[in-house]
Scaffold this motif. Structure first.
Motif, PDB file in Angstrom:
ATOM      1  N   ASN B  71       0.552  -1.004  -0.063  1.00  0.00           N
ATOM      2  CA  ASN B  71       0.136  -0.070   0.016  1.00  0.00           C
ATOM      3  C   ASN B  71       0.826   1.268  -0.013  1.00  0.00           C
ATOM      4  O   ASN B  71       1.317   1.688   1.018  1.00  0.00           O
ATOM      5  CB  ASN B  71      -0.780  -0.050   1.273  1.00  0.00           C
ATOM      6  N   CYS B 143      -6.478   8.056   2.477  1.00  0.00           N
ATOM      7  CA  CYS B 143      -7.151   7.472   1.375  1.00  0.00           C
ATOM      8  C   CYS B 143      -8.145   8.695   0.571  1.00  0.00           C
ATOM      9  O   CYS B 143      -8.100   8.653  -0.545  1.00  0.00           O
ATOM     10  CB  CYS B 143      -8.353   6.362   1.966  1.00  0.00           C
ATOM     11  N   CYS B 151      -5.965   2.742  -1.948  1.00  0.00           N
ATOM     12  CA  CYS B 151      -7.607   2.893  -1.692  1.00  0.00           C
ATOM     13  C   CYS B 151      -7.848   4.377  -2.279  1.00  0.00           C
ATOM     14  O   CYS B 151      -7.184   5.129  -2.554  1.00  0.00           O
ATOM     15  CB  CYS B 151      -7.533   3.037  -0.139  1.00  0.00           C
ATOM     16  N   ASN B 173     -12.312   7.077   4.253  1.00  0.00           N
ATOM     17  CA  ASN B 173     -12.439   5.536   4.091  1.00  0.00           C
ATOM     18  C   ASN B 173     -11.762   4.704   5.467  1.00  0.00           C
ATOM     19  O   ASN B 173     -10.905   4.326   5.829  1.00  0.00           O
ATOM     20  CB  ASN B 173     -11.366   5.117   2.875  1.00  0.00           C
TER      21      ASN B 173
END
Lengths: 430, 369
Positions: B71, B143, B151, B173
């Motif tokens: 991520n 996000c 995301c 989020n």
């Protein structure tokens, strides 16, 4: 349909009206603790100043205190002296049942034995009011000592709390004695005959009125309380009376009293009595044809003891810190240099020492601490968990309460109730 | 202690075995991230995250490294989160005896909050909870800001709208924040003892506090002030709100102990512990738990690594913990007058200057002895 916080806290017999329908009531199971807690053999190393407070343990009702749900103190033995019927008991025997009375107090007791129950009642009224007034504070006027010294070391420290106890118990004695005078329970006194005019707000100029009814003889109450309560301080240095059952440690020990302590205590005793005197109210009643009020009968009555407690509490918060001046004779003087010359008024409470914080248990100086005390999570006042628990945090307990509710009267003659179960969280200090 | 930490440093896979003994060692190393001045936003970097954060990577364990590289952009969010957590902790405890002290020794998991992490007191539970909440908060916000590659805004709020408003805009989020936070923060907690159960519970309590405080925020459209239609989205609470809520839970934290009735401990349902005092309430999912009483923090305490309250500023008139009486533990305090120079009576001059005078005032400062 819940009892107010106050009712719940005091665990007094409570019964709150439903807001929905007055005919429905919930009968809350409440506990009236009628006990003085004994914490085992604590030392009573002090003068006989407040020994008479032991009288509070005698008589019909007794001083109550809430049980602590999760206290380190645990449940203590509850003892209660049997009520005394002063008429049937020989005065000497009766007076001997009170430990720690001074010569003068013993003299008062044996000359008018009925009075002792009134004094006992007065001490009780005072202590209960003290606990009510301080129920939300760190020091909650808790009875921790034995019968000879119900408040423990607080009585010897000379701080604001000491001052309050002296004032409220002394006021309690005046109140109880005066009330029993008015009720005709004492032979030495009765109703008083007031002089002067009632104030304008109860009687208009053009109205016809006369003194009547029963005016509370507060002067008699004050005189007697002064004689009895103050003698604890005045004569304490010569109080080593050999009684058949002396409280061993209290009378055998040489008295070491700091200069000024007696003066402070006497002042606060007097301040308590003045609270009642200054709170006297004139009440009137109308006579004549219905609602005509052609003639008014007026009398003077004492305020309720709750009002006296409120007044005492405000005097407590405005308490005056004093220092002792020992030039020719011992005198108290305001500590604040700016107002040093101002005379201390007779209804001001005086103290000599700053109060401790009452957070942690300290048996030596008679502090119970706030562990186990119930606190209010949402409040911001002195009963809030933040202030009461001194930053230690709180525990949560779930209390399941089963009580009868929605009671209905059915003709004739039944009361039908439902059984309700409420689950509430209570918060107690760590 | 030092050696064990050293071993854990090099043999990250075995850290979980040592964790039982070394307590907070492996699970909280990533907090040291706060010490780096700023992390490069890895989304814009083409060389890949591993290279950029290489010197700092040692503070992450294997799973955390994998998560961060999967991520991209989360590292910056975590860095911000740790800073947020520290400053919020300082703010919430500025009036307490323990005022969330942090240490700048650039080594070891104990570097940030000190030895208090090795104990299991209420303060420890607060630290765990607030850091975990901060990660969830920061990642969820990142996000919606678009700084994390994997995301986006939360678009699950669709459909069921009100009469005069509809879902739209970009919702924070929180779901992703919660999921990522759980994986990242909890990854080091592998033990089965009370300490790990406690840390896991407090981490989750922090995350739940963030995600359950989401609020709907709206904006009006239409002619000026007419508000004929509103667009609404879900927004995270401010981190101050989160801090206040966790602080409230800190005050009411429950002391717990291991369940000893023989039933298997189940980490998923968090039933491995029971209240220390059986008459107390079973802690709820958002309540903080601890298993060791706190010291009074009055004096220097080497076991807990706390400096004590000597020299702390206190409030002479307060009855609370910030009052001199309680703060100084009845040792008393000194009173000094300090000169404060301030800019005052500022005026705006067209255009564009603000002119001020300099005022000197005296302030009375009380400090604990």
């Amino acid at each position: 349909m819940e009892c107010s916080n106050k009712e719940r806290q005091n665990r007094l017999i409570g019964c709150c009206k439903s807001r929905m329908d007055l005919s429905y009531r919930c009968f809350v199971v409440c506990i009236l603790c009628i006990s003085i807690f004994l914490s085992g053999p604590t030392k009573t190393d002090a003068s006989a100043t407040w020994m008479w407070l032991g009288a509070a343990s005698l008589g019909a009702a007794s001083v109550g205190r809430d049980t602590i749900p999760d206290g380190s103190l645990g449940h203590q033995t509850a003892t209660q002296a049997p009520p005394i019927n002063s008429i049937l008991v020989d005065p000497e025997t009766l007076c001997q049942r009170f430990p720690g009375l001074t010569v003068e107090q013993r003299r008062v007791c044996s000359s008018t034995p009925e009075i002792i129950n009134m004094i006992s009642e007065g001490a009780k009224v005072g202590i209960i009011e003290c606990q009510r007034q301080f129920s939300t504070e760190r020091w909650n006027c808790s009875v921790i000592g034995d019968v000879n010294n119900p408040f423990g070391e607080v009585m010897n420290t000379g701080n604001k709390e000491t001052a309050f106890i002296y004032a409220i118990t002394s006021a309690g004695v005046v109140y109880a004695v005066t009330r029993s005078c008015s009720l005709g329970n004492l032979t030495e006194c009765g109703c008083a005959t007031p002089r002067g005019q009632p104030s304008d707000d109860v009687v208009d100029d053009d109205e016809e009125w006369k003194w009547g009814g029963c005016t509370d003889d507060v002067d008699y109450g004050i005189k007697l309380a002064r004689k009895f309560v103050d003698s604890g301080d005045k004569y304490s240095s010569s109080s080593s009376l050999s009684s058949p059952s002396p409280p061993p440690s209290a009378l055998s020990r040489p008295l070491t009293i700091k200069p000024g302590v007696q003066e402070m205590n006497l002042h606060n005793n007097e301040a308590g009595r003045q609270l009642i005197k200054s709170g006297m109210k004139t009440l009137c009643r109308c006579h004549g044809v219905s609602a005509s009020c052609s003639l008014k009968t007026c009398w003077k009555a004492m305020p309720s003891f709750k009002e006296i407690g409120d007044l005492a509490k405000s005097r407590y918060s405005e308490g005056v810190e004093v220092v002792v001046r020992t030039k020719k004779q011992i005198r108290l003087r305001r500590k604040d240099r700016r107002v040093r010359r101002e005379v201390i008024a007779s209804d001001e409470l005086v103290y000599m020492q700053r109060s401790p914080n009452y957070c942690r248990t300290n048996r030596e100086i008679g502090i119970v601490g706030t562990t186990g005390r119930e606190c209010n999570r949402t409040s911001t006042g002195s009963d809030s968990c933040d202030l009461l628990c001194c930053g230690r945090g709180y525990n949560t307990q779930v209390i399941r309460r089963v009580e009868r509710c929605d009671c209905k009267f059915i003709w004739c003659c039944k009361v039908k109730c439902r059984v309700c179960e409420t689950v509430t969280d209570i918060y107690t200090c760590k | 202690m030092k050696l064990e930490w050293f071993v854990a440093f090099f043999f990250i896979p075995t850290a979980s075995l040592l964790a039982k003994k070394t307590t907070a060692a492996s699970s909280t190393k990533w907090w040291s991230m706060v010490l780096s001045p700023s992390m490069t936003n890895s989304v814009t970097d083409t060389q890949g995250i591993i290279n950029i954060i290489d010197p700092k990577l040692k503070i992450l364990n294997k799973r955390q490294r994998r998560l961060v590289s999967q991520n991209r952009g989360t590292l910056a969010a975590i860095n911000r989160a740790v800073k947020m957590a520290v400053s919020e902790c300082r703010y919430q405890f500025k009036e307490r005896r323990w005022n969330c002290p942090t240490f700048n020794k650039d080594r070891g998991p104990e570097s940030l909050f000190g030895k208090i992490l090795n104990s299991g007191c209420r303060e420890t539970s607060f630290i765990y909870s607030i850091t975990s909440a901060a990660v969830t908060h920061s990642v969820a916000r990142s996000c919606s800001e678009g700084t994390i590659e994997s995301c986006t805004c939360d678009y699950k709020f669709r459909g069921d709208s009100g009469n005069d408003w509809e879902w739209g805009g970009c919702s924070d989020n929180a779901d992703f924040g919660h999921r990522f936070g759980k994986k990242f923060v909890d990854s080091g907690e592998k033990g089965r003892d009370l300490r790990h159960a406690m840390n896991l519970h407090n981490n989750e309590a922090g995350r739940k506090t963030v995600s359950s405080e989401m609020r709907r925020e709206c904006k009006c459209h239409g002619m000026s002030g007419s508000c004929t239609i509103e667009t609404c989205w879900m927004r995270l609470p401010t981190f101050r709100t989160v801090g206040e809520l966790i602080k409230e839970r800190f005050d009411g934290a429950s002391r717990v102990t291991m369940r000893n009735d023989g039933s298997p401990s189940d980490r998923e349902t968090e039933s491995s512990f029971v209240p220390y005092n059986p008459s107390h309430k079973q802690p709820a999912s958002r309540d903080l738990v601890y298993f060791e009483n706190s010291p009074d923090f009055c004096e220097r305490n080497d076991k807990f690594g706390t400096p004590g309250t000597r020299g702390r500023e206190c409030n002479a008139t307060s009855l609370g913990v910030d009052g001199c009486d309680l703060m100084c533990c009845s040792r008393g305090s000194t009173t000094t007058e300090i000169k404060v120079k301030e800019r005052c009576s500022c005026t705006f001059h067209w255009c564009c200057k603000v002119k001020c005078e300099e005022c000197t005032s005296f302030r009375t400062v009380h400090r604990c002895l």
